[in-house]
Design a protein around this motif. Structure first.
Motif, short mmCIF file in Angstrom:
data_model
loop_
_atom_site.label_atom_id
_atom_site.label_comp_id
_atom_site.label_asym_id
_atom_site.label_seq_id
_atom_site.Cartn_x
_atom_site.Cartn_y
_atom_site.Cartn_z
N ILE A 159 -2.64 5.04 3.50
CA ILE A 159 -2.26 3.64 3.74
C ILE A 159 -3.16 3.04 4.81
CG2 ILE A 159 -0.45 2.14 4.62
CD1 ILE A 159 1.58 4.07 3.35
N LEU A 160 -3.30 3.75 5.93
CA LEU A 160 -4.16 3.25 7.00
C LEU A 160 -5.63 3.32 6.60
CD1 LEU A 160 -2.42 4.83 10.13
CD2 LEU A 160 -2.23 2.50 9.25
N GLY A 161 -5.99 4.34 5.80
CA GLY A 161 -7.38 4.46 5.35
C GLY A 161 -7.80 3.31 4.48
N GLY A 162 -6.84 2.75 3.70
CA GLY A 162 -7.15 1.57 2.91
C GLY A 162 -7.53 0.39 3.78
N SER A 173 0.83 -1.20 0.00
CA SER A 173 0.00 0.00 0.00
C SER A 173 0.87 1.25 0.00
CB SER A 173 -0.93 0.01 1.22
OG SER A 173 -1.85 -1.06 1.16
N GLY A 174 2.00 1.19 0.72
CA GLY A 174 2.93 2.33 0.70
C GLY A 174 3.48 2.57 -0.69
N ILE A 175 3.81 1.49 -1.41
CA ILE A 175 4.28 1.63 -2.79
C ILE A 175 3.20 2.28 -3.65
CG2 ILE A 175 4.97 0.35 -4.86
CD1 ILE A 175 6.25 -1.73 -3.00
N ALA A 176 1.95 1.84 -3.48
CA ALA A 176 0.85 2.37 -4.28
C ALA A 176 0.65 3.86 -4.03
CB ALA A 176 -0.43 1.59 -3.97
N VAL A 177 0.65 4.26 -2.76
CA VAL A 177 0.41 5.67 -2.44
C VAL A 177 1.60 6.53 -2.88
CG1 VAL A 177 -0.06 7.31 -0.60
CG2 VAL A 177 -1.10 5.05 -0.53
N ALA A 178 2.83 6.02 -2.69
CA ALA A 178 4.00 6.76 -3.14
C ALA A 178 3.95 6.98 -4.65
CB ALA A 178 5.27 6.02 -2.75
N LEU A 179 3.53 5.95 -5.38
CA LEU A 179 3.39 6.07 -6.84
C LEU A 179 2.38 7.15 -7.19
CD1 LEU A 179 3.74 5.03 -9.76
CD2 LEU A 179 1.96 3.34 -9.26
N SER A 180 1.25 7.17 -6.50
CA SER A 180 0.21 8.16 -6.80
C SER A 180 0.69 9.58 -6.51
CB SER A 180 -1.05 7.85 -6.00
OG SER A 180 -0.82 8.01 -4.61
N ALA A 189 -10.14 -8.14 1.86
CA ALA A 189 -11.35 -7.47 1.37
C ALA A 189 -11.54 -6.11 2.03
CB ALA A 189 -12.57 -8.35 1.61
N THR A 190 -11.00 -5.93 3.23
CA THR A 190 -11.10 -4.63 3.90
C THR A 190 -9.74 -4.01 4.17
OG1 THR A 190 -11.18 -5.76 6.04
CG2 THR A 190 -13.27 -5.15 5.04
N ALA A 191 -8.67 -4.80 4.21
CA ALA A 191 -7.37 -4.26 4.62
C ALA A 191 -6.43 -4.00 3.45
CB ALA A 191 -6.70 -5.23 5.60
N ASN A 192 -6.42 -4.84 2.43
CA ASN A 192 -5.45 -4.72 1.34
C ASN A 192 -6.12 -4.08 0.13
OD1 ASN A 192 -2.96 -5.11 -0.03
ND2 ASN A 192 -3.80 -6.93 -1.01
N GLN A 193 -6.21 -2.76 0.13
CA GLN A 193 -6.92 -2.05 -0.93
C GLN A 193 -6.00 -1.02 -1.56
OE1 GLN A 193 -11.05 -1.13 -0.46
NE2 GLN A 193 -11.18 -2.17 1.51
N ASN A 194 -5.11 -1.51 -2.43
CA ASN A 194 -4.14 -0.64 -3.08
C ASN A 194 -4.82 0.38 -3.99
OD1 ASN A 194 -1.88 -3.44 -3.59
ND2 ASN A 194 -2.32 -2.28 -1.75
N GLY A 195 -5.84 -0.06 -4.72
CA GLY A 195 -6.54 0.85 -5.62
C GLY A 195 -7.21 1.98 -4.86
N THR A 196 -7.79 1.67 -3.71
CA THR A 196 -8.42 2.69 -2.89
C THR A 196 -7.38 3.67 -2.37
OG1 THR A 196 -10.19 1.19 -2.22
CG2 THR A 196 -9.78 3.08 -0.80
N ALA A 197 -6.23 3.17 -1.93
CA ALA A 197 -5.17 4.05 -1.44
C ALA A 197 -4.68 4.99 -2.55
CB ALA A 197 -4.01 3.22 -0.90
N ILE A 198 -4.53 4.46 -3.76
CA ILE A 198 -4.13 5.29 -4.90
C ILE A 198 -5.16 6.37 -5.17
CG2 ILE A 198 -3.85 5.27 -7.42
CD1 ILE A 198 -2.42 2.59 -7.12
N PHE A 199 -6.43 5.97 -5.21
CA PHE A 199 -7.52 6.92 -5.47
C PHE A 199 -7.55 8.03 -4.43
CE2 PHE A 199 -11.90 8.08 -4.32
CZ PHE A 199 -12.29 8.72 -5.48
N GLU A 200 -7.43 7.66 -3.17
CA GLU A 200 -7.50 8.66 -2.10
C GLU A 200 -6.34 9.64 -2.19
OE1 GLU A 200 -9.73 5.73 1.16
OE2 GLU A 200 -7.62 6.29 1.41
#
Length: 416
Positions: A344-347, A84-91, A305-316
């Motif tokens: 990251i935590l919000g995902g 998730s950190g990688i995803a948010v850093a990318l965004s 289903a509730t904790a590993n949401q990379n797409g949501t982290a990117i969107f946010e």
């Protein structure tokens, strides 16, 4: 939502072209459209704290529900936070490079900030100046969780929920199980109420878009297209660059075979825009197509289903920074890192239902002093973006299950 978006946009553009300074336009925005949008925001803010707290507590507590899977739970949590950190850093990198929200007339941006709903400002008001340096680190740990909730200090509330969930994981008594059941009930009720509130979104979107389009005109369409393009670019990079590397390097599998096996779950996620609704399909794909151990697949996918949401982290992350650019709110590096951490935590604390990330986005906007009304900019196309990011979320859950399963097989060579 699309209908509300188009109605508000067309009417707003018509007013922008014909009578932008008419007195009746101010009356409509002041007494009709602004209050309706504000009620929608208040309903979201009313539910965001119980939703996030219950989701985080239940998510962490369930990781240790079976003694034999505690190690798997810890590895899943670490994997989730890192990816998730990688995803948010990318965004954040893409938004800063491409600047999809920059270039708006500063005068118009200041006018929009001045006209932001006073009710939403009051809800998100934070007493005193935001802490910096060591004080900011200390502020992450709340000395009074009730005060943190009242002050909408979302990061401090999340830390409390994480510790509370760890406490429920460590304490195995009948009373603690009753408390966990109560948290699960609070989560289910909060998700249900969020779903009811989201049904009001088309009306709120029409009001938001009318107000915004009447002020910004065609400039709005250009910025919205740029925003959607950046979101899709980040999702594509995560899906077809980051995930294949994880599959090849950590799970030692063929990425092409993985995507071929996972396509049914990915398409189901795209169609439903709900990680929860896709969970049964994802479990079946993991067991029958990917041939993952059942106990690991079910555990990782249920938590994911509730904790590993990379797409949501990117969107946010992209949404918050885009709206900050749009309204001319300059975010320092420390503020962007704070947004990254909260995303990251919000995902982890986002409901796996359509539009489940909207309350988190609205709250983060308030944290960085961006008008929450700006969320109306993205709601109109959120359904499509929600479908795309949910497809990434579910695929990411299957990637996580595959990687965790490979690690467990290394520990148990005799496992079949």
């Amino acid at each position: 939502m699309l209908a509300g978006f188009l109605v508000g946009l067309v009417l707003g553009l018509a007013i922008h072209l014909t009578a932008p300074d008419a007195a009746w336009v101010d009356a409509v925005t002041t007494y009709v459209t602004a209050p309706v949008g504000e009620i929608f925001l208040r309903l979201l803010f009313m539910l965001v704290i119980p939703l996030l707290v219950s989701a985080l507590i239940v998510g962490v507590a369930e990781m240790g529900e079976l003694r034999s899977l505690r190690r798997v739970g810890v590895r899943t949590l670490i994997y989730t936070l890192v990816v998730s950190g990688i995803a948010v850093a990318l965004s954040i990198v893409l938004v800063n490079l491409l600047q999809p929200g920059a270039g708006v007339d500063p005068v118009q941006a200041r006018a929009m900030l001045a006209d932001a709903g006073q009710g939403a400002k009051a809800i998100l008001a934070r007493e005193g100046d935001a802490p910096t340096g060591v004080a900011a680190v200390l502020a992450i740990v709340p000395d009074n969780v009730i005060a943190a909730m009242a002050g909408n200090d979302i990061l401090a509330v999340m830390v409390f929920a994480l510790f509370f969930g760890i406490g429920l994981l460590l304490v195995r008594t009948e009373q603690s199980r009753v408390l966990l059941s109560a948290m699960e009930g609070l989560f289910e009720v909060s998700m249900r109420l969020i779903g009811l509130v989201i049904r009001l979104a088309p009306i709120a979107i029409a009001c938001f878009m009318f107000n915004l389009a009447a002020q910004f005109g065609w400039e709005l369409l250009v910025r919205l297209s740029a925003y959607a393009g950046v979101v899709l670019l980040a999702l594509l990079i995560q899906m077809f660059a980051v995930y294949p590397l994880l599959i090849a390097m950590l799970a030692r599998r063929s990425p092409l075979r993985f995507f071929a096996a996972a396509q049914e779950a990915t398409l189901m996620a795209f169609a439903t825009a709900s990680s929860n609704a896709t969970l049964p399909t994802a479990i079946r794909v993991a067991e029958d197509r990917l041939h993952l151990p059942r106990r690991i697949a079910r555990f990782v996918l249920t938590i994911g289903a509730t904790a590993n949401q990379n797409g949501t982290a990117i969107f946010e992350g992209i949404t918050v920074l885009f709206l900050a650019q749009f309204f001319g709110v300059d975010l320092t590096l420390s503020q962007q890192l704070m947004v990254m951490l909260v995303c990251i935590l919000g995902g982890v604390g986002t409901a796996g239902v359509p539009a489940g990330s909207l309350p988190v986005v609205a709250m983060i906007l308030g944290m960085v002093n961006v008008p929450p009304e700006g969320i109306g900019l993205v709601l109109g196309i959120d359904r499509f973006l929600d479908m795309c990011r949910t497809a990434l979320n579910v695929t990411g859950d299957l990637v996580a299950a595959t990687v965790i399963s490979a690690g467990e097989e290394d520990r148990s060579p005799s496992a079949t």
